[in-house]
Scaffold this motif. Structure first.
Motif, PDB file in Angstrom:
ATOM      1  N   LEU A   1       0.833  -1.201   0.000  1.00  0.00           N
ATOM      2  CA  LEU A   1       0.000   0.000   0.000  1.00  0.00           C
ATOM      3  C   LEU A   1       0.868   1.253   0.000  1.00  0.00           C
ATOM      4  N   TRP A   2       1.950   1.250   0.757  1.00  0.00           N
ATOM      5  CA  TRP A   2       2.839   2.403   0.808  1.00  0.00           C
ATOM      6  C   TRP A   2       3.558   2.601  -0.526  1.00  0.00           C
ATOM      7  N   ILE A   3       3.969   1.496  -1.155  1.00  0.00           N
ATOM      8  CA  ILE A   3       4.635   1.611  -2.454  1.00  0.00           C
ATOM      9  C   ILE A   3       3.668   2.131  -3.502  1.00  0.00           C
ATOM     10  N   VAL A   4       2.436   1.635  -3.478  1.00  0.00           N
ATOM     11  CA  VAL A   4       1.418   2.130  -4.407  1.00  0.00           C
ATOM     12  C   VAL A   4       1.184   3.622  -4.187  1.00  0.00           C
ATOM     13  N   GLY A   5       1.220   4.064  -2.935  1.00  0.00           N
ATOM     14  CA  GLY A   5       1.067   5.492  -2.654  1.00  0.00           C
ATOM     15  C   GLY A   5       2.166   6.319  -3.287  1.00  0.00           C
ATOM     16  N   ILE A   6       3.406   5.830  -3.208  1.00  0.00           N
ATOM     17  CA  ILE A   6       4.528   6.539  -3.837  1.00  0.00           C
ATOM     18  C   ILE A   6       4.373   6.535  -5.357  1.00  0.00           C
ATOM     19  N   MET A   7       3.940   5.399  -5.911  1.00  0.00           N
ATOM     20  CA  MET A   7       3.715   5.315  -7.351  1.00  0.00           C
ATOM     21  C   MET A   7       2.639   6.310  -7.790  1.00  0.00           C
ATOM     22  N   LEU A   8       1.607   6.478  -6.961  1.00  0.00           N
ATOM     23  CA  LEU A   8       0.545   7.429  -7.292  1.00  0.00           C
ATOM     24  C   LEU A   8       1.097   8.850  -7.329  1.00  0.00           C
ATOM     25  N   LEU A   9       1.972   9.200  -6.381  1.00  0.00           N
ATOM     26  CA  LEU A   9       2.581  10.531  -6.385  1.00  0.00           C
ATOM     27  C   LEU A   9       3.425  10.743  -7.639  1.00  0.00           C
ATOM     28  N   LEU A  10       4.201   9.728  -8.030  1.00  0.00           N
ATOM     29  CA  LEU A  10       5.004   9.829  -9.248  1.00  0.00           C
ATOM     30  C   LEU A  10       4.112   9.979 -10.481  1.00  0.00           C
ATOM     31  N   PHE A  11       3.003   9.253 -10.488  1.00  0.00           N
ATOM     32  CA  PHE A  11       2.070   9.361 -11.611  1.00  0.00           C
ATOM     33  C   PHE A  11       1.501  10.771 -11.714  1.00  0.00           C
ATOM     34  N   ILE A  12       1.129  11.339 -10.565  1.00  0.00           N
ATOM     35  CA  ILE A  12       0.568  12.687 -10.574  1.00  0.00           C
ATOM     36  C   ILE A  12       1.593  13.696 -11.097  1.00  0.00           C
ATOM     37  N   VAL A  13       2.844  13.570 -10.662  1.00  0.00           N
ATOM     38  CA  VAL A  13       3.899  14.466 -11.152  1.00  0.00           C
ATOM     39  C   VAL A  13       4.064  14.326 -12.660  1.00  0.00           C
ATOM     40  N   GLN A  14       4.110  13.081 -13.138  1.00  0.00           N
ATOM     41  CA  GLN A  14       4.251  12.862 -14.579  1.00  0.00           C
ATOM     42  C   GLN A  14       3.024  13.367 -15.331  1.00  0.00           C
ATOM     43  N   PHE A  15       1.844  13.171 -14.761  1.00  0.00           N
ATOM     44  CA  PHE A  15       0.608  13.629 -15.382  1.00  0.00           C
ATOM     45  C   PHE A  15       0.621  15.145 -15.571  1.00  0.00           C
ATOM     46  N   LEU A  16       1.059  15.867 -14.567  1.00  0.00           N
ATOM     47  CA  LEU A  16       1.119  17.326 -14.664  1.00  0.00           C
ATOM     48  C   LEU A  16       2.222  17.780 -15.613  1.00  0.00           C
ATOM     49  N   HIS A  17       3.361  17.077 -15.570  1.00  0.00           N
ATOM     50  CA  HIS A  17       4.503  17.467 -16.396  1.00  0.00           C
ATOM     51  C   HIS A  17       4.274  17.182 -17.876  1.00  0.00           C
TER      52      HIS A  17
END
Length: 452
Positions: A47-63
């Protein structure tokens, strides 16, 4: 005519890998520990790793200017989620003055809905982290899964050997810290003898079997496809390790699931092949060796109790299915609401009074939760993915590997309620990418996986 043998070995330095790929490997590393909490009583490492992956996805989504990968199967999954939202709203607005183990139907419905939302997010994340993977990355992921699974399997074998032959009580004592499993025990009393049940990091044998069976299927299918891990000797050694770990685990669910899968696989795909002969001989040899050890008498004894209807676990599973069928018949179209089965189970005389029970069957779970109307989108989701993989099964040997691994998960989910675990959805995402990935040699455009 002989086919070429592919050998899967590391093809580049790990330090050259991008962050997204590192996160995938980190997820695979922690994925077996789905019964353990880290901070709260309801979290787990993945769950914690998925949370980090979600943050990376959001950064990539915005970028990237608000772009992301969206597979066609996602639409069916969103309709499936919508059915759970509607079912939860019905429970919330209904007047149900009931409690079970300190929880109310609205609380149970919201908890179930959160799980569905979670798996939709997880599936989307895995698609986006894998969609632009090349063939080298997909091979490395496959090898990483087998390597991590082998370590866990070896640990499970060591647990059984130390508990059975040296009376140490296990190589190391590990208990699940999640509330769901804290009432469990690594030992089960049968008469006057204490028998070690879970042979690895899991306090429930079916959970260990759920982890091992798809890995066993991957090793078998990759060998048949001549997609050899390092060498044939090492590949067969890996196969032997998984066979021993599954047999030592004493999970009849895992053993029967493998038996069914092998009969279907050999009867439809590899009937008459030379590989079938050698694997059959190998399996019989391993089974014979196991039967000469203490685990053999335990397995035979449990099978005997099952067929004499003297096994409490089996009787409870059958009763849960019976209650599930009663619930479906009472409300076939829309179900009784997410999680409401838990409150009906004790009313019908359920055996286990200390759990929020489920039907222990993914199909009955969805039917009791959201009925026929709700399960249809999920069936379309599976049809989309499995149908695509079947059409493109010869494009890469790993397509067939992950297709059968996904089928093994679905078979296991017919006897377990682990549908919300990430590892099933990871294999589904791998199958989507493999059957429609950027590495594909087909000249046709890849219409099913596109940027949104």
């Amino acid at each position: 005519m002989t086919s070429a043998t592919r050998t899967y070995q590391p093809e580049s330095s790990l330090f050259d890998l991008p962050l997204k790929e590192w996160m995938v490997y980190l997820y695979l590393l922690v994925s077996p520990f789905y019964m353990f909490a880290l901070v709260t009583t309801r979290d787990w490492p993945a769950l914690w790793i998925v949370g980090i992956m979600l943050l990376l996805f959001i950064v990539q989504f915005l970028h990237s200017g608000f772009r992301f990968w969206l597979d066609s199967s996602s639409y069916s999954l969103l309709f499936f989620l919508a059915a759970y939202v509607i079912g939860t709203m019905i429970i919330l607005f209904a007047d149900l003055p009931m409690t079970l183990l300190g929880r109310t139907p609205p609380e149970r419905a919201v908890t179930t809905l959160v799980r569905v939302i979670y798996i939709v997010i997880v599936y989307g994340l895995f698609i986006n982290f894998l969609a632009d993977a090349d063939s080298k990355m997909l091979k490395r992921i496959f090898v990483a899964q087998i390597a991590i699974g082998t370590v866990i399997a070896l640990f499970g074998i060591a647990q059984y050997v130390t508990a059975t032959f040296f009376s140490w009580g296990g190589f190391v004592g590990i208990e699940g810290t999640n509330e769901t499993f804290k009432m469990g025990s690594s030992f089960l009393r049968l008469g006057s003898s204490r028998v070690y049940r879970a042979a690895a990091i899991f306090s429930e044998p079916s959970a260990f079997g759920f982890f091992l069976v798809p890995l066993f299927i991957k090793v078998v299918l990759s060998y048949m496809q001549n997609a050899i891990i390092v060498s044939k000797k090492i590949h067969l050694t890996l196969l032997g390790i998984f066979v021993l770990a599954i047999l030592f685990n004493l999970s009849l669910t895992a053993i029967f699931s493998i038996a069914i899968l092998m009969m279907i696989l050999f009867g439809t795909t590899f009937a008459g092949s030379r590989t079938l002969l050698w694997i059959t001989v190998f399996t019989l040899l391993c089974s014979g060796l196991i039967l000469l050890t203490p685990v053999g008498s335990l397995l035979i004894g449990r099978v005997d109790r099952v067929f004499r209807l003297g096994d409490v676990s089996t009787l409870d599973r059958l009763f849960r299915v019976y209650v599930g069928l009663l619930v479906v018949l009472s409300s076939p179209l829309i179900g009784v609401g997410p999680g409401f089965y838990s409150f009906l189970y004790p009313i019908h005389g359920g055996v286990d009074k200390f759990v929020m029970a489920t039907p222990l069957n993914v199909w009955l779970t969805f039917l009791t939760d959201i009925g026929i109307f709700g399960i249809i989108p999920f069936l379309f989701f599976l049809k989309n993915i499995l149908g695509r993989a079947k059409k493109r099964i010869d494009r890469n040997p790993l397509v067939r590997v992950y297709l059968w691994s996904t089928v093994s998960f679905l078979l296991l989910l017919s006897t377990d309620d682990f549908w919300y675990l990430e590892m099933f959805w990871f294999d589904v995402a791998m199958l989507v990418v493999l059957s429609n990935g950027l590495f594909s040699s087909s000249p046709r455009p890849q219409e099913k996986l596109a940027f949104a």
